[in-house]
Design an enzyme around this catalytic site. Structure first.
Site, PDB file in Angstrom:
ATOM      1  CB  CYS A 182      25.612-118.952   7.751  1.00 31.96           C
ATOM      2  SG  CYS A 182      26.140-119.495   6.036  1.00 31.96           S
ATOM      3  CG  HIS A 198      29.099-115.689   8.579  1.00 33.64           C
ATOM      4  ND1 HIS A 198      29.201-116.464   9.394  1.00 33.64           N
ATOM      5  CD2 HIS A 198      28.988-116.067   7.354  1.00 33.64           C
ATOM      6  CE1 HIS A 198      29.054-117.879   8.969  1.00 33.64           C
ATOM      7  NE2 HIS A 198      29.019-117.603   7.575  1.00 33.64           N
ATOM      8  CD  GLU A 251      29.580-115.270  12.692  1.00 36.43           C
ATOM      9  OE1 GLU A 251      28.423-114.376  12.673  1.00 36.43           O
ATOM     10  OE2 GLU A 251      29.517-116.174  12.117  1.00 36.43           O
TER      11      GLU A 251
END
Ligand code: XMP
Length: 506
Positions: free
Chosen positions: A78, A166, A168
């Protein structure tokens, strides 16, 4: 041990990146964006986190990546991707409305090592206000989405990758695979990190560092201090003395039960039953912060007095864990140091500090506890606040109120275990409210107390949702409390989330 460095630009998900990398068996450290530990020989790769800022913001973080790019593989996530693009001459523009939510990848370079095994159309999670509208010269776009042309890019000759989404977060369905591609495929991780390897290495290091020194540790009954104690016990045996203080505001029978558990674990533990002293100092005090301060100060006094009897102790051990001490950035660019320790004990006692769990996330502490052979009920115990029932008995505290809170709490927690619900909630307990209400029992009118049941789901206590417990369970617990706990005639269930409510009521 090999490690990945995560440069933190202030995103809420930075710690999540760390947890994912560790779950993949690779040690990682989260450091502020301007504190790259240059010269550390164990670094195998660098991840640049997201940020709430735009790269064009006046106070945006713009570290030079000289000494990083070209030397280690780098993955920007990001803001991290936007920063890479910005620093190497790409164009970043506001998208007007923030792009937030699910998107699906179109793979433009499916053979890129970052995308190995990622499916066409794979769902990813976007959350950004700026978009990379042109990548720098020499970079290649490797994936896009319906609205984001440069969703992932690479500069293979410099081992640089960037993703606008993202990986994660759980909503990026193959995000962990993408991180694995980076950490293992690209950085060459040998997966050296595991609970077992942590125990072996830490026991070795503790033996070396502590030698024949004596160590004192304050046990709270919670997971962190208990795991720290068992780990230290393995390293230095009887040179560790643990002190467990009963402040009189623990759960029903908890002092005796936990003390017995500790003794079974072979710990050298001193129990100090100071409940009466704490309750007498708390008499008539209603204000939550004053209650906390009184308990904190009294705890230091009782602990110090016991610790001073241990001759020759030179270390104070604590169950501090990684999230307690990660230095994180705030968006003004200042670095906040948040360090947790037990009420200033080390300063007063002139003891050196030993924090064997200081590199572990909470789930890793539990894995280490299991690897040390600790019983499940100790390792998977819910968090319980240091001041205990003092902040669950709203208003002033009396022995009678403690009895009511303990008995009602015991019925609730035992019920959660019996119904197999205990492990589904992050934390649960009973709040004793400072109100009385009218009821009827038999032919008698009653005018008695109300308790609120609180059970939440959470992953870190920063946010929490009320647990959707089965109605039959709540009915049974409510009946049992009203029938068995003298002084209670009404039970409520708290259906507030955090934020805006908090987990505890005080
Ligand atoms: P709140 O109520 O802020 O709680 O949502 C978040 C987590 O912190 C615990 N908590 C405390 N723990 N001393 C502690 O050691 C305290 O004074 C304290 N207050 C809240 C709470 O139980 C939850 O896990």
């Amino acid at each position: 041990m090999q490690k990945v460095i995560i440069l933190d630009f202030g995103s809420q998900t930075t710690q999540l990146i760390g947890r994912r990398v560790r779950e993949l068996g690779t040690f990682c450290e989260i450091v502020p964006w301007n504190k790259f530990p240059a010269g550390d020989p164990d670094i195998i790769g660098v991840i640049l986190s997201g940020s709430p800022l735009s790269v064009y913001a006046e106070d945006a973080f713009h570290p030079s990546l000289d000494g990083i790019v070209g030397r280690y593989p780098v993955l920007g996530i990001c803001y991290g991707a936007q920063l890479l693009s910005y620093l190497y001459g790409g164009r970043i523009e506001p998208v007007g409305t923030r792009e937030y939510g699910r998107a699906n990848l179109t793979l433009l370079e499916p053979s890129d090592p970052l995308l190995k095994g990622i499916d066409e159309g794979s769902q990813v999670w976007m959350s950004h206000g700026d978009s990379i509208t042109a990548i720098p010269e020499g970079f290649r776009t490797i994936a896009s989405t319906g609205t984001v042309a440069n969703a992932a890019f690479s500069l293979p000759q410099k081992k640089v990758w960037g993703v606008q989404f993202h990986p994660e977060v759980a909503h990026s369905v193959q995000g962990t695979l993408l991180l694995e591609n980076f950490v293992e495929g690209i950085c060459g991780s040998r997966r050296e990190w595991s609970a077992g390897s942590f125990v072996d290495q830490t026991v070795r290091e503790l033996k070396e560092e502590l030698g024949d020194d004596k160590v004192i540790l304050g046990l709270s009954g919670g997971v962190d201090s208990s795991v720290a104690a068992v780990l230290l016990n393995r390293a230095i045996g009887s040179n560790l003395t643990c002190i467990f203080v009963n402040h009189g505001l623990l759960r029903k029978n908890e002092y005796e039960d936990v003390l017995r558990d500790y003794q079974c674990l072979g710990l050298n533990v001193i129990g100090v039953d100071a409940g009466k002293e704490f309750l007498s100092e708390l008499e008539g005090v209603s204000e939550p912060e004053r209650k906390r301060k009184i308990i904190g100060a009294k705890f230091v006094e009782v602990f110090n007095s016991e610790a001073s009897k241990i001759e020759g102790a030179s270390w104070l051990a604590q169950g501090t864990i990684y999230p307690d001490r990660i230095e994180s950035c705030n968006i003004t660019g200042k670095v906040i140091k948040s360090h947790h320790n037990v009420g200033g004990l080390p300063e007063e006692m002139k003891l050196k500090l030993c924090e064997p769990l200081k590199w572990l996330f909470k789930d890793e502490v539990r894995a280490v506890g299991e690897s040390l052979g600790m019983p499940r009920h100790l390792v998977y115990r819910h968090p319980f606040p240091g001041p205990g029932l003092a902040i669950r008995i709203l208003g002033d505290i009396t022995p009678e109120k403690v009895r009511i809170a303990q008995e009602a709490d015991d019925i609730f927690i035992r019920g959660l275990r019996e119904w197999g619900l205990y492990d589904q909630v992050w934390q649960a307990g009973v709040i004793l409210l400072p109100v009385r209400s009218v009821g009827v029992m038999g032919d008698e009118r009653t005018y008695e107390r109300t308790v609120a049941l609180r059970a939440v789901t959470s992953s870190d206590a920063m946010t929490a949702d009320w647990a959707d417990l089965p109605t039959d369970f709540l009915r049974k617990v409510s009946n049992e409390i009203i029938n068995k706990v003298k002084g209670v005639n009404r039970v409520c269930y708290d259906i507030s989330s955090k934020p805006p409510a908090t987990i505890e009521w005080e």
